[in-house]
Design an enzyme around this catalytic site. Structure first.
Site, PDB file in Angstrom:
ATOM      1  N   LYS A  39     -31.078 130.798 125.795  1.00  0.00           N
ATOM      2  CA  LYS A  39     -31.789 130.289 124.520  1.00  0.00           C
ATOM      3  C   LYS A  39     -32.894 131.278 124.086  1.00  0.00           C
ATOM      4  O   LYS A  39     -33.041 131.390 122.834  1.00  0.00           O
ATOM      5  CB  LYS A  39     -32.223 128.784 124.697  1.00  0.00           C
ATOM      6  CG  LYS A  39     -31.107 127.935 124.469  1.00  0.00           C
ATOM      7  CD  LYS A  39     -32.094 126.559 124.425  1.00  0.00           C
ATOM      8  CE  LYS A  39     -31.258 125.480 124.019  1.00  0.00           C
ATOM      9  NZ  LYS A  39     -31.926 124.028 123.795  1.00  0.00           N
ATOM     10  N   CYS A 254     -30.747 108.958 118.798  1.00  0.00           N
ATOM     11  CA  CYS A 254     -31.970 108.475 118.845  1.00  0.00           C
ATOM     12  C   CYS A 254     -31.963 106.857 118.819  1.00  0.00           C
ATOM     13  O   CYS A 254     -32.330 106.210 119.591  1.00  0.00           O
ATOM     14  CB  CYS A 254     -33.016 108.923 117.685  1.00  0.00           C
ATOM     15  SG  CYS A 254     -33.251 110.434 117.802  1.00  0.00           S
TER      16      CYS A 254
END
Ligand code: UGA
Length: 442
Positions: A39, A254
């Site tokens: 990444k 979430c």
């Protein structure tokens, strides 16, 4: 103009990258610490590893003052304000897994030169527990309210910025300075209340969705239209129009996690949060109601029926598949023996790994070809623009279950479809659709 203070960001996930890139756009030098070397490499080349509208452009534009590294030492050396943006996934018990937060706390030491600014969603009491162990390290709870798909816009124009810090702590004032240029209301409070504001906000929004979904289900029984009901309710300022769109349930990384975490947090203290139990259960059942609607039109036996899912991500403008309604729906359809095809404009690649039995197609018409029913799972705007006459000709049975109430019932009925939304009267179900069903049953 005075140079802006450097910002440290720990964790290059979705929250970390939005935070880092937006602070870079505001003129701050930014150092991002990420433990996955791959990444770091791609981000250092300016290549974003996820889909978030506007973010790639900001990354490209600000790359010259952004550093990506695996080395925490570099971050500690170059920055004082360090945003913690690591994930806190749910454990089997429903508690948040704080192992990544814990690792960070150990790594950053205990110097008052540094402030840990918690963006990760953590249980109430986490900040106090960290403060007890790290007496000098400054600590701020600054919960995140960004929405996937509009995160850059949300960051730049916040409704409010919540800053929880101990009285007199330099870091609370420093974080306020960072956010003041954005113009949102600044809420200065204690650490525990800031942590609770985050969980309570997500749980309240999820409650609003489950509430309107139950109203939708009652509307189906009594012949009312939930979109009209929501419009009428939403005009009351005390209620407001947002998060009143009925559908086949909320998903994402979430709401499901935070509602469970709040319920669990209350339970750990001996309090039974009854309302949240209902919110969760309604959401689970809502995803499954599509099966009943399909059976209403196609008969009880869905074996070998071809069902085309339009949209797979948990909402539009993201490739995020976490807790997407499509996961439950496709598994239920497979359990009924149906053959499932699908199309999603951006989540196809991620979805492929998660939905092994589903045939994921490159365009909607291929997915819909020969289908007994189409189900709108995610309200991507392009589904509204489909050539529905061509879709009707391609499908075996002209049946659309609109799980997000985004299609125009009249247009579809005029094109010869049987149309079922969520909490809306079934529109013009043509007799052929019913007649075709038993004949097609295999
Ligand atoms: C949510 C919150 O809205 C953010 O404020 C918060 O920062 C974020 O969680 C987080 O904790 O990180 P997000 O998960 O990106 O943001 O998505 P939302 O736009 O809130 O939608 C969540 C789910 O609710 C989606 O599945 C959506 O389809 C569904 N939804 C939303 C409805 O079913 N009806 C509605 O009226 C609104």
């Amino acid at each position: 103009m005075a140079e802006k203070p450097p910002i440290g960001v720990i964790g290059a996930g979705w929250v970390g990258l939005v935070t880092a890139t937006c602070f870079a756009e505001l003129g701050h030098p930014v150092v991002v610490r990420e433990i996955v070397q791959g990444k770091v490499d791609s981000l250092s080349r300016g290549e974003l590893v996820m889909h978030e509208p506007g973010l790639q452009e900001l990354l490209t534009k600000n790359l010259d003052h952004m550093t990506f590294t695996t080395d925490m030492g570099e971050l500690l050396q170059r920055t004082r304000l360090m945003f913690v943006c690591v994930d806190t996934p749910p454990t089997y018990s429903g508690d948040a897994d704080l192992s990544r937060v814990e690792t960070v706390v150990q790594e950053v030491g205990d110097s008052n030169d540094h402030a840990l600014i918690m963006k990760s969603t953590v249980p109430v009491g986490t900040g106090a527990a960290i403060r007890r162990r790290k007496h000098d390290l400054a600590y701020v709870s600054c919960p995140e309210f960004l929405k996937e798909g509009t995160a850059v816009e949300d960051f730049m124009h916040p409704d409010r910025v919540v800053i929880g810090a101990d009285n007199g702590d330099w870091a609370g004032a420093a974080v306020e300075e960072l956010y003041r240029p954005l113009g949102g209301e600044i809420v200065r409070t204690d650490i525990a209340s800031a942590e609770m504001i985050k969980l309570a906000s997500n749980a309240f929004l999820a409650t609003k969705i489950s509430f309107i979904n139950e109203i939708a289900n009652v509307c189906e029984e009594v012949g009312a239209d939930v979109t009209e009901v929501a419009r009428g309710m939403g005009l009351d300022n005390r209620i407001g129009p947002k998060f009143l769109a009925a559908g086949i349930g909320y998903g994402g990384s979430c709401f499901p996690k935070d509602v469970t975490a709040l319920k669990q947090l209350a339970g750990n203290s001996g309090y039974h949060f009854q309302l949240l139990n209902a919110v969760i259960e309604v959401n689970e059942l809502q995803k499954r109601r599509v099966i009943g609607k399909l059976k209403k039109h196609l008969g009880d036996n869905l074996v070998h029926k071809k069902i085309a899912l339009l949209g797979l991500s948990f909402k539009p403008n993201t490739d995020d598949m976490r807790e997407a309604s499509s996961l439950v729906l496709s598994a239920r359809l497979a359990g009924e023996g149906a053959e499932v095809t699908a199309y999603d404009p951006v989540a196809a690649e991620r979805a492929g790994e998660l939905l092994p039995g589903v045939e994921i197609c490159d365009d909607p018409l291929t997915a819909l070809s020969g289908a007994d029913a189409a189900v709108v799972v995610t309200e991507w705007p392009q589904f509204k623009e489909l050539d529905w006459n061509a879709v009707r000709d391609a499908m075996k049975t002209p049946l659309v279950i609109d799980g997000r109430n985004v299609l125009d019932a009249e247009t579809l009925t005029a094109a010869g479809f049987a149309y079922e939304g969520v909490g809306r009267p079934s529109a013009g179900v043509p007799a052929e659709a019913f007649d075709a069903a038993p004949a097609a049953a295999g």
